[in-house]
Enzyme design. Sequence first.
Site, PDB file in Angstrom:
ATOM      1  N   TYR A  46     -17.442-132.406 -64.508  1.00  0.00           N
ATOM      2  CA  TYR A  46     -16.211-133.182 -64.422  1.00  0.00           C
ATOM      3  C   TYR A  46     -16.517-134.676 -64.454  1.00  0.00           C
ATOM      4  O   TYR A  46     -16.917-135.286 -63.471  1.00  0.00           O
ATOM      5  CB  TYR A  46     -15.444-132.841 -63.154  1.00  0.00           C
ATOM      6  CG  TYR A  46     -15.082-131.380 -62.998  1.00  0.00           C
ATOM      7  CD1 TYR A  46     -14.963-130.544 -64.107  1.00  0.00           C
ATOM      8  CD2 TYR A  46     -14.867-130.828 -61.741  1.00  0.00           C
ATOM      9  CE1 TYR A  46     -14.629-129.205 -63.968  1.00  0.00           C
ATOM     10  CE2 TYR A  46     -14.526-129.496 -61.590  1.00  0.00           C
ATOM     11  CZ  TYR A  46     -14.415-128.685 -62.700  1.00  0.00           C
ATOM     12  OH  TYR A  46     -14.095-127.353 -62.549  1.00  0.00           O
ATOM     13  N   HIS A 132     -21.284-121.974 -63.215  1.00  0.00           N
ATOM     14  CA  HIS A 132     -20.149-122.509 -63.959  1.00  0.00           C
ATOM     15  C   HIS A 132     -20.164-122.048 -65.426  1.00  0.00           C
ATOM     16  O   HIS A 132     -21.106-122.341 -66.164  1.00  0.00           O
ATOM     17  CB  HIS A 132     -20.202-124.040 -63.904  1.00  0.00           C
ATOM     18  CG  HIS A 132     -18.905-124.710 -64.203  1.00  0.00           C
ATOM     19  ND1 HIS A 132     -18.784-126.082 -64.306  1.00  0.00           N
ATOM     20  CD2 HIS A 132     -17.652-124.226 -64.402  1.00  0.00           C
ATOM     21  CE1 HIS A 132     -17.526-126.403 -64.553  1.00  0.00           C
ATOM     22  NE2 HIS A 132     -16.820-125.290 -64.632  1.00  0.00           N
TER      23      HIS A 132
END
Length: 311
Positions: A46, A132
């Site tokens: 992010y 992830h």
Amino acid sequence: MQVSKYGFGAAPIGNLFSAVDDDEARAAVDAAYDAGIRLFDTAPHYGLGLSERRLGAALAGRPRDSYTLSTKVGRLLVPAPADAPVGRDDEGFDVPADLCRVRDYSRDGVRRSLEESLERLGLDAVDIVLIHDPDAHWEQAVSEAYPALAELRDQGVVKAVGVGMNQAAMLARFVRETGVDTVMLAGRYTLLDQSGEEELLPLCRERGVSVLAAGVFNSGLLATHDPSGTYDYAPAPGDLLARARRIASVCERHGVTLPQAALAFPLRHPAVVSVVVGARSAAEVTRNAALTAAPVPDDLWAELAAEGLIG
């Protein structure tokens, strides 16, 4: 661990789609904490580390045992090649492309990723670590990443380990074949897509694996009472747009807005312990908190089911 029914997703304060400044990011985290949110989720992905830095700075000074923090492994951040063009990140975040992501689900990669996340967060430990998006990396994720995290859990370095993905099938495989504590399911248990309920959610319930539901607005289509925008980060197909509008009409008959129903829906399943919602400003947090505080009548779910709009 106990987590709040709603969590704060920190991708937007990593400048997802458009930039926010440091003060806006801090205000969003402060508003979430003040609203009683105690689960905060971030990732190196992010904003090329920006989300972790901002989240860590905003939570600094809060009692460490007062909140649960989740980050992720699987993407290492490395300096961009010297001959790379100067510009912005090309994966949806409005940040300089001075770093690049390298997929690495190896044991060493997992440990390095976590160490670097802790440095960016300014913390000695996180509570939850998620593998992830290992979609194309099953073998390395299950044979190296998961055992590395399980070892850290056994040593007490982290409290819980799991996997976060936008699909349910591989998450179910992780639940069947490993000892994960939790999964983060993005976009696959929403008012528009209940595919996670077919196998994954019952399996998690059976195995005692907690589900964190994310992407409940399906990237935007369910975020407003007048449905529009994107579905899974692409222009919404006409059939899904029409379905969302039908759901909104039913909601209206019960005095409920579409985003209010979208936030409430996943918690109806006993496997779901928290709904993680991204926010980029204090105003968005306040708006979502008001939506989650408003009651949703059971008759709404009954009518949606009778209309064939939810399972």
